[in-house]
Motif scaffolding. Structure first.
Motif, PDB file in Angstrom:
ATOM      1  N   CYS A  92       0.849  -1.187   0.000  1.00  0.00           N
ATOM      2  CA  CYS A  92       0.000   0.000   0.000  1.00  0.00           C
ATOM      3  C   CYS A  92       0.886   1.239   0.000  1.00  0.00           C
ATOM      4  O   CYS A  92       1.652   1.453   0.943  1.00  0.00           O
ATOM      5  N   ASN A  93       0.775   2.018  -1.061  1.00  0.00           N
ATOM      6  CA  ASN A  93       1.406   3.339  -1.119  1.00  0.00           C
ATOM      7  C   ASN A  93       0.309   4.336  -0.767  1.00  0.00           C
ATOM      8  O   ASN A  93      -0.465   4.749  -1.616  1.00  0.00           O
ATOM      9  N   GLY A  94       0.240   4.678   0.515  1.00  0.00           N
ATOM     10  CA  GLY A  94      -0.810   5.594   0.951  1.00  0.00           C
ATOM     11  C   GLY A  94      -0.608   6.971   0.355  1.00  0.00           C
ATOM     12  O   GLY A  94       0.522   7.403   0.132  1.00  0.00           O
ATOM     13  N   SER A  95      -1.706   7.653   0.099  1.00  0.00           N
ATOM     14  CA  SER A  95      -1.619   9.036  -0.369  1.00  0.00           C
ATOM     15  C   SER A  95      -0.880   9.852   0.685  1.00  0.00           C
ATOM     16  O   SER A  95      -1.005   9.593   1.878  1.00  0.00           O
ATOM     17  N   ASN A  96      -0.139  10.836   0.226  1.00  0.00           N
ATOM     18  CA  ASN A  96       0.616  11.647   1.168  1.00  0.00           C
ATOM     19  C   ASN A  96      -0.311  12.725   1.721  1.00  0.00           C
ATOM     20  O   ASN A  96      -0.356  13.846   1.202  1.00  0.00           O
ATOM     21  N   ALA A  97      -1.056  12.361   2.747  1.00  0.00           N
ATOM     22  CA  ALA A  97      -2.045  13.278   3.330  1.00  0.00           C
ATOM     23  C   ALA A  97      -2.410  12.808   4.731  1.00  0.00           C
ATOM     24  O   ALA A  97      -2.379  11.598   5.021  1.00  0.00           O
ATOM     25  N   GLY A 129      10.531  10.878  10.145  1.00  0.00           N
ATOM     26  CA  GLY A 129       9.606   9.865  10.641  1.00  0.00           C
ATOM     27  C   GLY A 129       8.189  10.194  10.184  1.00  0.00           C
ATOM     28  O   GLY A 129       7.845  11.364   9.967  1.00  0.00           O
ATOM     29  N   ARG A 130       7.370   9.179  10.011  1.00  0.00           N
ATOM     30  CA  ARG A 130       5.974   9.378   9.616  1.00  0.00           C
ATOM     31  C   ARG A 130       5.061   8.843  10.717  1.00  0.00           C
ATOM     32  O   ARG A 130       4.841   7.627  10.819  1.00  0.00           O
ATOM     33  N   PRO A 131       4.515   9.742  11.538  1.00  0.00           N
ATOM     34  CA  PRO A 131       3.661   9.286  12.642  1.00  0.00           C
ATOM     35  C   PRO A 131       2.260   8.906  12.173  1.00  0.00           C
ATOM     36  O   PRO A 131       1.721   9.515  11.242  1.00  0.00           O
ATOM     37  N   GLY A 143       1.797  11.472   5.146  1.00  0.00           N
ATOM     38  CA  GLY A 143       1.057  10.210   5.032  1.00  0.00           C
ATOM     39  C   GLY A 143       1.820   9.057   5.663  1.00  0.00           C
ATOM     40  O   GLY A 143       2.720   9.255   6.482  1.00  0.00           O
ATOM     41  N   LEU A 144       1.435   7.848   5.264  1.00  0.00           N
ATOM     42  CA  LEU A 144       2.056   6.635   5.798  1.00  0.00           C
ATOM     43  C   LEU A 144       3.335   6.322   5.041  1.00  0.00           C
ATOM     44  O   LEU A 144       3.544   6.826   3.928  1.00  0.00           O
ATOM     45  N   PRO A 145       4.172   5.456   5.592  1.00  0.00           N
ATOM     46  CA  PRO A 145       5.234   4.874   4.759  1.00  0.00           C
ATOM     47  C   PRO A 145       4.561   3.877   3.807  1.00  0.00           C
ATOM     48  O   PRO A 145       3.345   3.701   3.862  1.00  0.00           O
ATOM     49  N   ASN A 146       5.302   3.222   2.957  1.00  0.00           N
ATOM     50  CA  ASN A 146       4.721   2.117   2.183  1.00  0.00           C
ATOM     51  C   ASN A 146       4.571   0.926   3.129  1.00  0.00           C
ATOM     52  O   ASN A 146       5.517   0.563   3.825  1.00  0.00           O
ATOM     53  N   ILE A 147       3.375   0.363   3.178  1.00  0.00           N
ATOM     54  CA  ILE A 147       3.139  -0.758   4.107  1.00  0.00           C
ATOM     55  C   ILE A 147       2.836  -2.016   3.305  1.00  0.00           C
ATOM     56  O   ILE A 147       1.976  -2.022   2.416  1.00  0.00           O
TER      57      ILE A 147
HETATM   58 CA    CA Z   1       3.019   7.367  -0.339  1.00  0.00          CA
END
Ligand code: CA
Ligand code: GCU
Length: 467
Positions: free
Chosen positions: A58-63, A93-95, A144-148
């Motif tokens: 999952c490449n989450g949207s950067n938001a 870091g991406r919280p 947003g999230l990291p890639n998960i």
């Molecule tokens: Ca992303």
């Protein structure tokens, strides 16, 4: 921390994060892929960075709020370990908030892994319900999230315990003196303990008479007044596991009840199981107002309890009727908060026992009766703030102006002095207008139950900004 009441959550077992101390015999993990329904990825399923499992990640949207939600299954209610496999090619870091069944249980910061093709796993422990559960990672910044890649779930710890006071499955909150290991005694007010257990009955062993309150499966607390010996709390429970919370009326003034825990009485063949601890504990330091006196349903109708429960946090009241800030012919909490109770004579508390995420101080109502000058009060309040900082290096500290308006300028000045000295986590709480003595107190001083509820409503959003 989002607004959340454990009591209001009713039968839903509130999820919370814990660090396990027992020897959990762990079962094999089940992997849930981010690209496989019912997982929902707010973004795209990509496969351009090698090293993922399954067919992508999952490449989450950067938001903010661009979440990834997994649905996972647990055979039985209890603790589970979650391993989040992710990669993050940026340094910042991406919280993200972690929500289990809609309840925020913690914030996890996904550190940079060096490259988008370098995958690593972060592990946390949560409580799951039997059956289906949602686990949601919701980013709190615009990155947003990291890639998960996937979530590894290991449910069903088999660590069982005896229910005796030293059982590691029993979680204690507040100041418990364990000098007598057979009877840990609850110091101050508002201490309690919790565990999970099997069997259809539950009881507790007491030494001498005490008023105790208990709650099974997060029902509203019930009293057993003036009990001793073997005290049955519940019978005829359904099969499966249950949780129990037990606490005692504080020993204070002329009341010399025996607030000790002598162990649980489990059904034949039954055991305890691990129970999670909330992420945060809030310690409230104060006098009779913080204890909740004289209301009969203290501590659970007092503002500290209500405030922390609404935040989904653990809590305790290091408080005593008549207490002052300054140690001058009075329980001066500047010194006494370092004790396991008001009836020991040394500063015996080991602050390594637990870490408070927040400390709320409500002192100054009584100092005036002990001839404490404003200058003395301010100087001692600075010492208090320094000592709390020493005790809890990371805590958010809140200094409440007292409801009667005493030494409020000095309280504010003491906070300013510590802020000026570089302490960025100390806050003055202006309570003017919170308590109308005519309608919110029983005697112009002590809030009624409704008065406490009103205070909690005002205090909760303030703490909520920081923990
Ligand atoms: Ca992303
Ligand atoms: C890059 C990378 C993506 C990642 C994104 C991000 O574009 O290729 O896989 O999701 O950065 O910063 O989130």
């Amino acid at each position: 921390m989002r607004l959340r009441s454990l009591l209001a959550a009713g039968a839903v077992i509130a999820a919370a994060v814990t660090v396990l101390t027992g020897n959990a015999a762990t079962a094999a993990a089940t992997r849930y892929e981010a690209e496989t329904a019912p997982a929902v990825c707010t973004g795209t399923i990509d496969s351009n960075h090698a090293g993922y499992s399954g067919s992508g990640f999952c490449n989450g949207s950067n938001a903010v709020g661009a979440a990834l939600q997994f649905t996972v299954t647990a055979a039985s209610a209890g603790v589970a370990s979650l391993g989040v496999r992710f990669a993050s090619g940026t340094t910042a870091g991406r919280p993200a908030d972690v929500l289990v069944n809609g309840t925020r249980v913690t914030t996890l910061t996904f550190a940079g892994t060096g490259a988008w093709t370098t995958w690593t796993t972060s592990t946390l422990t949560v409580t799951l319900n039997a059956g289906s559960n949602t686990v949601r990672f919701s980013p709190t910044t615009a990155d947003g999230l990291p890639n998960i890649d996937a979530l590894d779930v290991t449910a069903g710890s088999t660590t069982t315990g005896t229910g005796r006071p030293d059982d590691p499955n029993i979680q204690y909150y507040g100041r418990w003196n364990t000098t007598d290991p057979a009877y840990p005694s609850m110091g101050w007010a508002g201490g309690y303990l919790e565990t999970r257990f099997t069997g259809t009955t539950i009881g507790v062993r007491q030494r001498n008479a005490i008023d105790l309150y208990y709650s099974v499966d997060q029902a509203p607390p019930q009293w057993r007044r003036n009990v001793s010996g073997t005290v049955t709390l519940a019978t005829g429970l359904a099969g499966g596991t249950h949780t129990v919370r037990i606490g005692y009326r504080e020993r204070a003034g002329s009341y010399t009840g025996d607030p000790v825990f002598g162990g649980l009485v489990l059904a034949a063949g039954a055991t305890t199981q691990p129970v999670s601890r909330p992420v945060n504990l809030v310690e409230f330091i104060g006098d009779s107002i913080t204890v909740g006196q004289p209301n009969v349903n203290r501590p659970f109708t007092a503002y500290p309890w209500l405030t922390a429960e609404a935040l989904g946090a653990a809590h305790t009241q290091v408080a005593q009727g008549g207490a002052c800030l300054v140690n001058q012919d009075c329980y001066g909490m500047v010194d006494w908060f370092r004790r396991s109770s008001a009836w020991v004579s040394t500063d015996d508390w080991n602050f390594g026992t637990y870490r408070a995420a927040a400390v709320v101080i409500n002192l100054g109502t009584n100092d005036v009766g002990h001839g404490v000058t404003t200058a003395q009060f301010q100087q001692q309040y600075v010492v208090m703030l320094q000592r709390v900082r020493q005790a809890y290096p990371d805590a958010e500290i809140f200094a409440m102006g007292v409801f009667r308006g005493r030494y409020v300028t000095e309280t504010r000045n003491a906070v300013a002095s510590r802020t000026g000295a570089g302490d960025t986590k100390v806050h003055f709480v202006d309570t003017s207008g919170w308590v109308d003595p005519a309608t919110d107190t029983s005697d112009n001083v002590h809030p009624t139950e409704a008065g406490h509820a009103k205070i909690a409503q005002r205090l909760r959003p303030i703490l909520d900004q920081y923990i």
